[in-house]
Write a protein that holds these residues in place. Structure first.
Motif, short mmCIF file in Angstrom:
data_model
loop_
_atom_site.label_atom_id
_atom_site.label_comp_id
_atom_site.label_asym_id
_atom_site.label_seq_id
_atom_site.Cartn_x
_atom_site.Cartn_y
_atom_site.Cartn_z
N ALA A 1 -6.61 7.90 -1.63
CA ALA A 1 -7.59 7.66 -0.57
C ALA A 1 -7.81 6.17 -0.34
CB ALA A 1 -8.91 8.35 -0.91
N ASN A 2 -7.83 5.39 -1.42
CA ASN A 2 -8.00 3.94 -1.28
C ASN A 2 -6.82 3.32 -0.54
OD1 ASN A 2 -10.46 3.93 -2.59
ND2 ASN A 2 -9.58 3.51 -4.60
N ALA A 3 -5.61 3.79 -0.85
CA ALA A 3 -4.43 3.26 -0.15
C ALA A 3 -4.50 3.62 1.33
CB ALA A 3 -3.15 3.83 -0.79
N GLN A 4 -4.91 4.84 1.64
CA GLN A 4 -5.03 5.23 3.05
C GLN A 4 -6.06 4.37 3.76
OE1 GLN A 4 -5.95 9.37 3.80
NE2 GLN A 4 -6.57 8.96 5.92
N GLY A 5 -7.19 4.10 3.09
CA GLY A 5 -8.19 3.24 3.71
C GLY A 5 -7.67 1.86 4.02
N GLY A 6 -6.86 1.29 3.11
CA GLY A 6 -6.27 -0.02 3.37
C GLY A 6 -5.31 0.01 4.54
N MET A 7 -4.52 1.07 4.65
CA MET A 7 -3.59 1.19 5.79
C MET A 7 -4.35 1.31 7.11
SD MET A 7 -0.94 3.91 4.12
CE MET A 7 -0.43 3.76 2.41
N GLU A 8 -5.40 2.10 7.12
CA GLU A 8 -6.18 2.26 8.34
C GLU A 8 -6.87 0.96 8.73
OE1 GLU A 8 -7.23 7.03 7.93
OE2 GLU A 8 -8.59 5.53 7.11
N ARG A 9 -7.28 0.19 7.72
CA ARG A 9 -7.88 -1.12 8.02
C ARG A 9 -6.87 -2.03 8.70
NH1 ARG A 9 -7.04 -5.19 4.89
NH2 ARG A 9 -6.73 -3.88 3.04
N LEU A 10 -5.64 -2.08 8.18
CA LEU A 10 -4.60 -2.89 8.80
C LEU A 10 -4.31 -2.42 10.22
CD1 LEU A 10 -2.01 -3.38 5.92
CD2 LEU A 10 -3.49 -5.12 6.92
N LYS A 11 -4.25 -1.11 10.42
CA LYS A 11 -3.90 -0.56 11.73
C LYS A 11 -4.99 -0.82 12.75
CE LYS A 11 -1.29 1.73 14.57
NZ LYS A 11 0.05 1.24 14.95
N LEU B 1 0.83 -1.21 0.00
CA LEU B 1 0.00 0.00 0.00
C LEU B 1 0.86 1.25 0.00
CD1 LEU B 1 -2.78 -1.11 2.49
CD2 LEU B 1 -3.06 -0.68 0.05
N TRP B 2 1.99 1.22 0.72
CA TRP B 2 2.87 2.38 0.70
C TRP B 2 3.61 2.49 -0.63
CZ3 TRP B 2 3.64 6.84 3.06
CH2 TRP B 2 2.96 7.05 4.27
N GLY B 3 3.83 1.38 -1.29
CA GLY B 3 4.38 1.46 -2.65
C GLY B 3 3.41 2.15 -3.60
N LEU B 4 2.13 1.83 -3.47
CA LEU B 4 1.11 2.52 -4.26
C LEU B 4 1.06 4.00 -3.92
CD1 LEU B 4 -1.83 -0.08 -4.09
CD2 LEU B 4 -0.31 0.38 -6.04
N MET B 5 1.25 4.33 -2.64
CA MET B 5 1.24 5.73 -2.23
C MET B 5 2.40 6.50 -2.87
SD MET B 5 -0.36 8.03 -0.46
CE MET B 5 -1.40 7.08 0.67
N ILE B 6 3.55 5.89 -2.93
CA ILE B 6 4.70 6.54 -3.56
C ILE B 6 4.42 6.81 -5.03
CG2 ILE B 6 7.13 6.23 -4.23
CD1 ILE B 6 7.53 4.67 -1.64
N ASN B 7 3.90 5.80 -5.72
CA ASN B 7 3.61 5.97 -7.15
C ASN B 7 2.53 7.02 -7.39
OD1 ASN B 7 5.48 3.97 -7.70
ND2 ASN B 7 3.96 2.34 -7.81
#
Length: 295
Positions: A184-194, A74-80
């Motif tokens: 926003a989708n990447a952030q949602g996935g990170m928050e789900r994991l957290k 997800l952080w790789g997607l955020m960088i791109n």
């Protein structure tokens, strides 16, 4: 994240020294009692017990690693996506009238990823937001419950201002908005994991079974190993305790420990790429510390 070829002895000892010390003391006690008191050690199906424990640990470790790898992906997607947003702002917005808007969008994205990093690590976001945004923009974002999402909303508003100002057309606005959706989708996935821990049975039962196995281990080895039981039992227990610790380390990829996804380094990468995209001076990339850890 530890980036050296192999973890240092210091890190390994720090992870397991407490349960390993208790296990060694217990093994010594069992061995001494076996030779002092006239009792016969019970016959225990240690192979069967060990296989069952290893099966539990395998499922748990795989689940924990999947969470860690998903966080890294997800952080790789955020960088791109951050690079794509900066590139679109640079190429779509005209010079010289929209130069300040380009810079604003880039700085907001840098502030966004740093705010998201702090939120995931349960750290204060104020300093990171104020470092890149003006006081008015920073205060507006910090007033939101989800600061990172507030910054992203503000970026979307500025893209709409650029469209209403005639700097970009609706197609270009749609392209930039699609990048914001990916962010926003990447952030949602990170928050789900957290915010979603592993189910209780994945965390509780492997811990209980490993410690129970370590307690029973010297009883099954003392007749075979004799006085070498503390050494043999402790070494065998170390393998199970190490795998148990690996699962604990990987289960939360954003916990700000030496085993987690290197969020600070990735945010620095985004900052460097985005500032260079608009011709601003950029800081240097982060490097591992003296212990081989990249934060």
């Amino acid at each position: 994240m530890i980036v050296t070829a192999a973890p240092s002895v210091r890190h390994v000892i720090r992870e397991v020294w407490k349960p390993l010390t208790l296990l060694f003391v217990w093994d010594v006690i069992v061995t001494i009692v076996y030779y002092v008191l006239p009792f016969k050690a019970p016959e225990l199906p240690l192979t069967l017990f060990g296989s069952a424990v290893a099966l539990f640990l395998g499922f748990r470790t795989n689940s924990a690693y999947q969470r860690w790898w998903e966080g890294r992906g997800l952080w790789g997607l955020m960088i791109n996506a951050s690079r794509s947003l900066a590139r679109a702002a640079r190429n779509f917005l005209p010079d010289p009238e929209a130069v300040e808007m380009k810079r604003t969008i880039v700085l907001r994205q840098i502030a966004y990823v740093n705010a998201l990093r702090c939120q995931l690590r349960r750290q204060s976001v104020d300093a990171e937001v104020k470092r890149f945004l003006s006081k008015g923009d920073a205060d507006f974002a910090l007033a939101r419950t989800n600061v990172a999402n507030g910054i992203l909303d503000g970026t979307g508003r500025r893209i709409d201002i650029a469209r209403r100002s005639g700097w970009i057309d609706t197609i270009q606005q749609s392209r930039m908005e699609s990048v914001l959706i990916d962010i926003a989708n990447a952030q949602g996935g990170m928050e789900r994991l957290k915010n979603t821990p592993l189910p209780n049975h994945f965390r509780f039962f492997p811990t209980i079974f490993v410690h129970l196995f370590c307690i029973l281990l010297p009883f099954g080895l003392v007749e075979t190993l004799g006085f070498a039981t503390p050494l043999g039992s402790t070494m065998a227990g170390l393998m199970f305790l190490a795998v148990l610790a690996i699962g604990d380390d990987l289960v939360d990829p954003f916990a700000d420990s030496v085993h987690d996804v290197p969020l600070s380094a990735m945010c620095r990468t985004i900052e460097i790429d985005l500032l260079q995209a608009i011709g601003d001076p950029a800081p240097t990339a982060m490097v591992p510390d003296k212990y081989g850890v990249l934060w």
